[in-house]
Design a protein around this motif. Structure first.
Motif, PDB file in Angstrom:
ATOM      1  N   ARG A  92       0.810  -1.271   0.153  1.00 10.86           N
ATOM      2  CA  ARG A  92       0.056   0.155   0.040  1.00 10.86           C
ATOM      3  C   ARG A  92       0.828   1.359   0.043  1.00 10.86           C
ATOM      4  O   ARG A  92       1.720   1.413   0.759  1.00 10.86           O
ATOM      5  CB  ARG A  92      -0.750  -0.045   1.123  1.00 10.86           C
ATOM      6  N   GLY A  93       0.443   1.986  -0.962  1.00 12.59           N
ATOM      7  CA  GLY A  93       1.377   3.239  -1.026  1.00 12.59           C
ATOM      8  C   GLY A  93       2.763   3.108  -1.706  1.00 12.59           C
ATOM      9  O   GLY A  93       3.241   4.336  -2.136  1.00 12.59           O
ATOM     10  N   ASN A 115       3.008  17.420   6.690  1.00 12.44           N
ATOM     11  CA  ASN A 115       3.295  16.161   7.738  1.00 12.44           C
ATOM     12  C   ASN A 115       2.539  15.134   7.139  1.00 12.44           C
ATOM     13  O   ASN A 115       3.183  13.905   7.160  1.00 12.44           O
ATOM     14  CB  ASN A 115       2.702  16.631   8.890  1.00 12.44           C
ATOM     15  N   GLN A 116       1.375  15.202   6.548  1.00  9.56           N
ATOM     16  CA  GLN A 116       0.702  13.957   6.129  1.00  9.56           C
ATOM     17  C   GLN A 116       1.345  13.421   4.772  1.00  9.56           C
ATOM     18  O   GLN A 116       1.242  12.109   4.595  1.00  9.56           O
ATOM     19  CB  GLN A 116      -0.749  14.389   5.922  1.00  9.56           C
ATOM     20  N   LEU A 117       1.820  14.417   4.240  1.00 11.86           N
ATOM     21  CA  LEU A 117       2.359  13.731   2.671  1.00 11.86           C
ATOM     22  C   LEU A 117       3.853  13.092   3.129  1.00 11.86           C
ATOM     23  O   LEU A 117       4.043  12.117   2.593  1.00 11.86           O
ATOM     24  CB  LEU A 117       3.029  15.002   1.845  1.00 11.86           C
ATOM     25  N   GLU A 119       4.503  11.701   5.731  1.00 15.23           N
ATOM     26  CA  GLU A 119       4.319  10.233   6.473  1.00 15.23           C
ATOM     27  C   GLU A 119       4.197   9.322   5.474  1.00 15.23           C
ATOM     28  O   GLU A 119       4.472   8.030   5.740  1.00 15.23           O
ATOM     29  CB  GLU A 119       3.030  10.613   7.161  1.00 15.23           C
ATOM     30  N   ALA A 120       3.455   9.690   4.338  1.00  9.79           N
ATOM     31  CA  ALA A 120       3.176   8.360   3.233  1.00  9.79           C
ATOM     32  C   ALA A 120       4.813   8.241   2.694  1.00  9.79           C
ATOM     33  O   ALA A 120       4.728   6.909   2.293  1.00  9.79           O
ATOM     34  CB  ALA A 120       2.471   9.112   1.960  1.00  9.79           C
ATOM     35  N   VAL A 123       6.749   6.176   5.574  1.00  7.72           N
ATOM     36  CA  VAL A 123       6.498   4.802   5.848  1.00  7.72           C
ATOM     37  C   VAL A 123       7.111   3.898   5.047  1.00  7.72           C
ATOM     38  O   VAL A 123       7.275   2.658   5.558  1.00  7.72           O
ATOM     39  CB  VAL A 123       4.779   4.546   5.993  1.00  7.72           C
ATOM     40  N   HIS A 124       7.457   3.988   3.769  1.00  7.47           N
ATOM     41  CA  HIS A 124       8.421   3.064   2.946  1.00  7.47           C
ATOM     42  C   HIS A 124       9.631   3.653   2.945  1.00  7.47           C
ATOM     43  O   HIS A 124      10.679   2.710   2.258  1.00  7.47           O
ATOM     44  CB  HIS A 124       7.509   2.993   1.666  1.00  7.47           C
ATOM     45  N   MET A 168      -4.180  14.822  -2.509  1.00  7.29           N
ATOM     46  CA  MET A 168      -4.455  13.536  -2.079  1.00  7.29           C
ATOM     47  C   MET A 168      -3.724  12.905  -3.317  1.00  7.29           C
ATOM     48  O   MET A 168      -3.225  11.630  -2.939  1.00  7.29           O
ATOM     49  CB  MET A 168      -5.803  12.938  -2.442  1.00  7.29           C
ATOM     50  N   MET A 171      -0.048  12.713  -2.586  1.00  5.90           N
ATOM     51  CA  MET A 171       0.161  11.807  -1.467  1.00  5.90           C
ATOM     52  C   MET A 171       0.272  10.411  -2.086  1.00  5.90           C
ATOM     53  O   MET A 171       0.973   9.358  -1.563  1.00  5.90           O
ATOM     54  CB  MET A 171      -0.975  11.931  -0.484  1.00  5.90           C
TER      55      MET A 171
END
Lengths: 342, 330
Positions: A92-93, A115-117, A119-120, A123-124, A168, A171
């Motif tokens: 995912r992502g 911050n939200q971007l 994080e995406a 995470v990888h 979105m 992201m």
């Protein structure tokens, strides 16, 4: 060209108080790099359930999947249906990303966009904070957000709907995924903004050479961007073909009904919009015959009793354009030729 | 932001004034002559009259209210000449039963109530919120069911039952925590004694509230879990743990903060049952006693303070919200 996504005989069911819902029944679909495949159908036809299953975002406690969802991850092929949760999570992502219908509620209201971007990305790419920061600005710029460095420090409520959908998209593309699932990406947006978002998606598709699985009920959107189309009804694909096939040579009565329901600019002031009579069937007790039979205008053209007896197979004169109908393949073209033009 | 704060502050002050006036008027129109209550059996009309003038009960209501308000900020002197005495600001009146300024009584009771409320709040938030998170995380599983048993007990058992149970078993039967005879000790002078003094009242209060907050936290988290942005967080590839900790909990926290602040406010107003059971000389007990003894100035003061705490906590909640939710800041 090898497919990056192969869905084979996917079945999705979930129990409810009234009985088991057969949301998706024996669905097969493929997507290759750089291609846009649209799934079209009305609400409750199983489009969104299909897309969530590909992401592994269905509720594992209540939903049961069978069949295969094969996702190509580099050299490896991962079957989302049988893979471990952790394996699916890591896809995912990174390999498969998704954008959703409502950009207004899809971003966390309490965290800054950057911050939200970031994080995406993080995470990888564990611990690469500096790269993440750079990547955020780069991606915001790419999706057409002016002053990306400044905007990254703002909150979602400071963005308009169209801008949020751009965020979105940014992201979803942080890790340049191979597959982008777009679930009604323009439904909640103004028409002018819709066109911008679709153009943006097309441009980004070329740049990243990704496959887009577009979920929509809007035939106008399909006509603009899709290469191939699958029309879904009551959890089944009822017709599959190229976009031209679907629009100019529809082969299933349901597709014909959809095309006839598109509002035309030539429609008279006092005329009613044409619609398909009746209601879609309950997915709990599906009829044993063709699910569309009770609403079908062409039942008389099929062999007597066939429509109520069994679900027709996906057949066609040419394997790239198939449809589910008891009417003989050779007769479909002429019978449905007037679709969308009356 | 400055406009937001000053607007809310203005409203709070107005509300407080209206509440103060209402409380004052209610007690003024009660069919008791406060002056007649100032002396006991050996009373006569001369003493009552003298006291009425000394305490200002002979003046019209408006003047009395004005003197009361003025006293809060400036202090107030009763009587003239040699018999005069002064209650320094903030003066909430003079208790003729206890023959002392109301503010002195409040100053004695307040630290006890605050200690009780703060300790209980910390305890019930820790227990309630963590149990609520666990119950939501393992919805329908054993932990969820076990927590709902706890909730059932906590909500059904009244404070006076749990309080007495704890007192009987922990102190009288098992002698785990000695009965507190020597009275209140401040946290700063002897933290151990302080803890021993308050531990049972804390548990009693926290038990009831923790049950409520377990339920509330669970509901808030489950509701937030259905939000679109939580699905987005999963779609990024975040693990369930991070989704819960960073995304769901953060958003589910706001309503919990609101509820905790308001519950805390009402406790400061007086946890009457708990204070009575453990014989804690806090605001609740003070109010109760004053009601029994018709000590009207004390009742007026505690009522107004309870209202003031609710209003101030409301203001704090609004400001906290602005900190928690960036949309409110705009």
């Amino acid at each position: 060209m090898a497919n990056i996504l192969d869905i084979e005989n996917l079945r999705v069911t979930f129990p409810t108080d009234d009985g088991e819902v057969h949301a998706v029944d024996n669905l097969s679909l493929s997507l290759s790099a750089g291609e846009t495949v649209a799934i079209v159908g009305e609400s409750g036809s199983g489009k969104t359930v299909t897309s969530l299953s590909v992401m592994g975002l269905h509720n594992p406690n209540s939903t049961s999947l069978s069949g295969h969802i094969k996702v190509r991850d580099g050299e490896k092929i991962v079957d989302v249906v049988s893979a471990s949760r952790e394996e699916v999570r890591s896809l995912r992502g990174r390999v498969v990303s998704m954008i959703f219908q409502d950009p207004m509620s899809s971003l966390h209201p309490y965290y800054k966009i950057g911050n939200q971007l970031g994080e995406a990305y993080l995470v990888h790419n564990k611990g690469k904070k500096a790269e993440a920061k750079k990547r955020v600005v780069e991606m915001l710029d790419l999706v057409g957000i002016p002053e990306p460095a400044k905007r990254a420090g703002e909150f979602p409520h400071q963005f308009s709907g169209g801008m949020r959908q751009r965020v979105m998209i940014a992201m979803a593309l942080m890790n340049t995924p191979k597959i982008l699932i777009a679930d009604e990406p323009t439904t909640a947006l103004d028409v002018t903004v819709q066109a911008q978002i679709l153009t943006l998606l097309k441009d980004l598709q070329k740049e990243f050479h990704m496959g887009i699985l577009l979920i929509t009920h809007d035939l106008g959107v399909v006509a603009q961007v899709a290469d191939r189309v699958s029309v879904m009804y009551a959890g089944n694909i009822v017709e599959r073909g190229s976009a031209d096939d679907i629009f100019y040579r529809p082969m299933a009565p349901y597709t014909v009904g959809l095309l006839n329901s598109v509002p035309k600019i030539t429609i008279g002031k006092r005329e009613r919009l044409p619609s398909i009579q009746g209601q879609p069937p309950s997915l709990i007790n599906l009829p044993s015959g063709c699910a569309f039979a009770p609403r079908c205008d062409y039942k008389a053209s099929a062999p007597a009793g066939a429509c109520d007896a069994s679900l027709p197979l996906l057949t066609g004169l040419n394997e790239n354009h198939v449809s589910r109908c008891h009417i003989a393949e050779a007769n479909r073209a002429t019978l449905f030729a007037h679709a969308g033009r009356e | 932001m400055v406009g937001f704060i000053s607007r809310r502050l203005g409203f709070s002050i107005i509300t407080l004034l209206v509440v103060t006036f209402a409380v004052y008027v209610i007690f003024a129109v009660l069919p008791f002559d406060p002056a007649a209550l100032t002396c006991g059996q050996h009373c006569n009309a001369t003493i009552v009259h003298a006291n009425r003038i000394r305490l200002g009960y002979d003046k019209p209501l408006w003047d009395q209210f004005w003197l009361f308000l003025r006293g809060i900020f400036m202090g107030r002197t009763y009587g003239t000449g040699a018999g005069a005495f002064t209650c320094p600001a903030p003066s909430f009146g003079f208790s003729f039963n206890q023959n002392t300024c109301v503010s002195t009584l409040l100053a004695q009771a307040f630290p006890i109530t605050i200690s009780l409320a703060v300790g209980a709040l910390i305890l019930w938030l820790i227990i309630g919120v963590s149990l609520g998170i666990l119950a939501a995380r393992y919805k329908g599983k054993f932990l969820d069911t076990a927590s709902s048993v706890f909730v059932l007990f906590g909500i059904s058992l009244p404070v006076f039952v749990t309080g007495l149970f704890l007192l009987i078993y922990m102190s009288l039967r098992w002698h785990i925590i000695p009965i507190q005879l020597q009275g209140y000790v401040s946290l700063f002078s002897n933290p151990f004694k302080f803890g021993e003094y308050f531990i049972l009242p804390w548990i009693t209060l926290a038990f009831a509230f923790a049950a409520l907050y377990t339920r509330f936290t669970r509901a808030s988290i489950l509701e937030t879990s259905g939000e679109d942005y939580i699905r987005t967080a999963r779609a990024k590839g975040l693990s369930e743990k991070v989704v819960l900790r960073k995304h769901t909990f953060r958003a589910a926290l706001a309503p919990i903060v609101t509820m905790a602040s308001l519950d805390f406010a009402s406790l400061i107003g007086g946890a009457i049952l708990t204070e009575s059971i453990y014989n804690l000389p806090g605001l609740g007990n003070l109010t109760l006693q004053s009601i029994y003894e018709f000590d009207l100035p004390v009742v007026v003061a505690t009522t107004i303070i309870a209202a003031a705490v609710v209003i101030v906590m409301n203001l704090i909640v609004d400001l906290l919200y602005a900190v928690l939710d960036p949309r409110v800041r705009a």
